[in-house]
Design a protein around this motif. Structure first.
Motif, PDB file in Angstrom:
ATOM      1  N   ILE A   1       0.852  -1.181   0.000  1.00  0.00           N
ATOM      2  CA  ILE A   1       0.000   0.000   0.000  1.00  0.00           C
ATOM      3  C   ILE A   1       0.892   1.237   0.000  1.00  0.00           C
ATOM      4  O   ILE A   1       1.796   1.361   0.816  1.00  0.00           O
ATOM      5  CB  ILE A   1      -0.917   0.009   1.235  1.00  0.00           C
ATOM      6  CG1 ILE A   1      -1.767  -1.269   1.276  1.00  0.00           C
ATOM      7  CG2 ILE A   1      -1.815   1.239   1.245  1.00  0.00           C
ATOM      8  CD1 ILE A   1      -2.502  -1.476   2.596  1.00  0.00           C
TER       9      ILE A   1
ATOM     10  N   VAL B   1      -0.525  -0.861  -4.646  1.00  0.00           N
ATOM     11  CA  VAL B   1      -1.686   0.023  -4.504  1.00  0.00           C
ATOM     12  C   VAL B   1      -1.217   1.462  -4.608  1.00  0.00           C
ATOM     13  O   VAL B   1      -0.287   1.880  -3.897  1.00  0.00           O
ATOM     14  CB  VAL B   1      -2.399  -0.205  -3.155  1.00  0.00           C
ATOM     15  CG1 VAL B   1      -3.590   0.744  -3.018  1.00  0.00           C
ATOM     16  CG2 VAL B   1      -2.839  -1.650  -3.011  1.00  0.00           C
ATOM     17  N   CYS B   2      -1.843   2.232  -5.500  1.00  0.00           N
ATOM     18  CA  CYS B   2      -1.471   3.631  -5.687  1.00  0.00           C
ATOM     19  C   CYS B   2      -2.627   4.363  -6.346  1.00  0.00           C
ATOM     20  O   CYS B   2      -3.696   3.775  -6.567  1.00  0.00           O
ATOM     21  CB  CYS B   2      -0.206   3.752  -6.540  1.00  0.00           C
ATOM     22  SG  CYS B   2      -0.379   3.092  -8.208  1.00  0.00           S
TER      23      CYS B   2
ATOM     24  N   TYR C   1      -6.465   2.813  -5.837  1.00  0.00           N
ATOM     25  CA  TYR C   1      -7.289   2.950  -4.632  1.00  0.00           C
ATOM     26  C   TYR C   1      -8.391   3.991  -4.784  1.00  0.00           C
ATOM     27  O   TYR C   1      -9.345   4.001  -3.990  1.00  0.00           O
ATOM     28  CB  TYR C   1      -6.411   3.260  -3.412  1.00  0.00           C
ATOM     29  CG  TYR C   1      -5.832   4.657  -3.374  1.00  0.00           C
ATOM     30  CD1 TYR C   1      -6.583   5.745  -2.944  1.00  0.00           C
ATOM     31  CD2 TYR C   1      -4.510   4.896  -3.742  1.00  0.00           C
ATOM     32  CE1 TYR C   1      -6.049   7.031  -2.901  1.00  0.00           C
ATOM     33  CE2 TYR C   1      -3.966   6.157  -3.705  1.00  0.00           C
ATOM     34  CZ  TYR C   1      -4.736   7.218  -3.289  1.00  0.00           C
ATOM     35  OH  TYR C   1      -4.214   8.484  -3.259  1.00  0.00           O
TER      36      TYR C   1
ATOM     37  N   ILE D   1      -9.601  -1.313  -1.330  1.00  0.00           N
ATOM     38  CA  ILE D   1      -8.680  -2.441  -1.220  1.00  0.00           C
ATOM     39  C   ILE D   1      -9.031  -3.370  -0.064  1.00  0.00           C
ATOM     40  O   ILE D   1      -8.637  -4.535  -0.065  1.00  0.00           O
ATOM     41  CB  ILE D   1      -7.216  -1.962  -1.079  1.00  0.00           C
ATOM     42  CG1 ILE D   1      -7.014  -1.107   0.176  1.00  0.00           C
ATOM     43  CG2 ILE D   1      -6.768  -1.225  -2.323  1.00  0.00           C
ATOM     44  CD1 ILE D   1      -5.558  -0.765   0.435  1.00  0.00           C
TER      45      ILE D   1
ATOM     46  N   ASP E   1       1.972  -1.821   4.580  1.00  0.00           N
ATOM     47  CA  ASP E   1       1.379  -0.484   4.481  1.00  0.00           C
ATOM     48  C   ASP E   1       2.492   0.531   4.714  1.00  0.00           C
ATOM     49  O   ASP E   1       2.960   0.720   5.829  1.00  0.00           O
ATOM     50  CB  ASP E   1       0.272  -0.325   5.528  1.00  0.00           C
ATOM     51  CG  ASP E   1      -0.464   0.998   5.428  1.00  0.00           C
ATOM     52  OD1 ASP E   1      -0.035   1.861   4.637  1.00  0.00           O
ATOM     53  OD2 ASP E   1      -1.466   1.179   6.146  1.00  0.00           O
TER      54      ASP E   1
END
Length: 326
Positions: free
Chosen positions: A161, A185-186, A205, A210, A222
């Motif tokens: 993340i 994740v971006c 995201y 997510i 994260d």
């Protein structure tokens, strides 16, 4: 020499370039001329005293209750050795090196001194000075959270993340290096970037929640403290590992307790920093397996603008300031 000095906490404008005494190396030290240095999230936190959720004024205990103890920010740099102390045998004048000062800061200056047996390694020849300057801070953190705490192995699935940030882009490349299947994740703007550095899948995201993905992961990393540990716990396989950088105070308290209660393991807190990790990163870079991502570069006299960009929260990868070279 010139250095970027801040004498109070606050916005980017508290950082001013001033003349300060040039340091002299002790018998066991190196004098390094700075060619490039980064502005990191650590510099932003030290300048603003904005810590992760729940920490309140606690960071001031480390940096200074009312004003900064260390007036020059900067945790990592790349440059050339200008002088060595009489007891130094491992480095020589003229060699190009990377130095990582960590919480001692001080890299936003034209010269720094470092112990020869400290966090200093030779610069990989295939990296530019700006790229080399961006190797240590995010790189050692990614190694700590993914390999030491996350214990990722070849063939495992990893969710990262904040995959487009300085720490995230390092994490993606390191996870791929050990053979993991990486989901990054971006935001929409950085999908192509994260894919280009090796992510097997990229999740936007802004379009997808997510926490509602129809799969679980061996490791969830994260990098930005986006999710509480409880949410990460639900996204893990029964023996999965959740690792959180910039975690809240509650995350730091909860992680070791939950780790004792079952197969799932959790880690939050500050990353360890070792020269061995720096050698590992330099070796990866020399093999072509790791290349720090540079978002923007600024001349040293525009360091205030560089701070402002980091504080905007919209950078992808690293922000670097360049110093004039002889």
């Amino acid at each position: 020499m010139k250095a970027a000095v801040y004498e109070r906490y606050g916005p980017p404008e508290v950082v001013e370039i001033k003349e300060v005494p040039r340091p002299m190396p002790a018998d066991d030290q190196l004098l390094i001329r700075t060619y490039a240095a980064t502005i990191t999230s650590g510099d932003w936190r030290a300048r603003t005293m904005i810590g992760p959720r729940g920490f309140g004024p606690i960071p001031r205990l480390a940096f200074g209750l009312f004003r900064p103890r260390r007036r020059v920010l900067g945790t990592e740099m790349a440059g050339r050795i200008e002088a060595v102390g009489k007891d130094v045998t491992t480095f020589a004048v003229g060699e190009d090196v990377i130095a990582f000062t960590g919480l001692e800061m001080g890299c936003h200056a034209e010269y720094i001194t470092m112990p020869a047996n400290g966090k200093v390694v030779h610069k990989p020849q295939n990296l530019s000075f700006p790229q080399a300057a961006a190797l240590s801070f995010a790189g050692t953190s990614a190694l700590h959270f993914l390999l030491t705490k996350g214990d990722i192995k070849s063939g495992e699935t990893v969710l990262i993340i904040g995959a487009s940030g300085a720490l995230g882009t390092m994490g993606v490349q390191i996870a791929k290096y050990v053979g993991a299947h990486v989901t990054g994740v971006c935001s929409t703007a950085n999908l192509e970037l994260v894919s280009s550095i090796g992510a097997d899948r990229v999740v936007d995201y802004t379009q997808t929640d997510i926490t509602s993905l129809d799969e679980t992961f061996d490791v969830v990393f994260d990098t930005v403290g986006a999710l509480p540990l409880g949410k990460i716990r639900q996204m893990l396989r029964p023996s999965g590992r959740g690792v959180v950088a910039a975690g809240s105070l509650l995350d730091n308290i909860t992680a070791p307790i939950w780790s004792l209660m079952g197969e799932q393991k959790f880690s939050a807190g500050v990353a360890a920093e070792t020269v061995e990790d720096m050698h590992f990163l330099a070796d990866m870079a020399e093999k072509g397996a790791l290349k720090p991502v540079i978002d923007r570069m600024y001349p040293f006299d525009q360091i205030t603008q560089a701070h402002a960009h980091v504080g905007s929260g919209h950078k992808a990868g690293n922000v670097v300031v360049e110093f004039a070279q002889a």
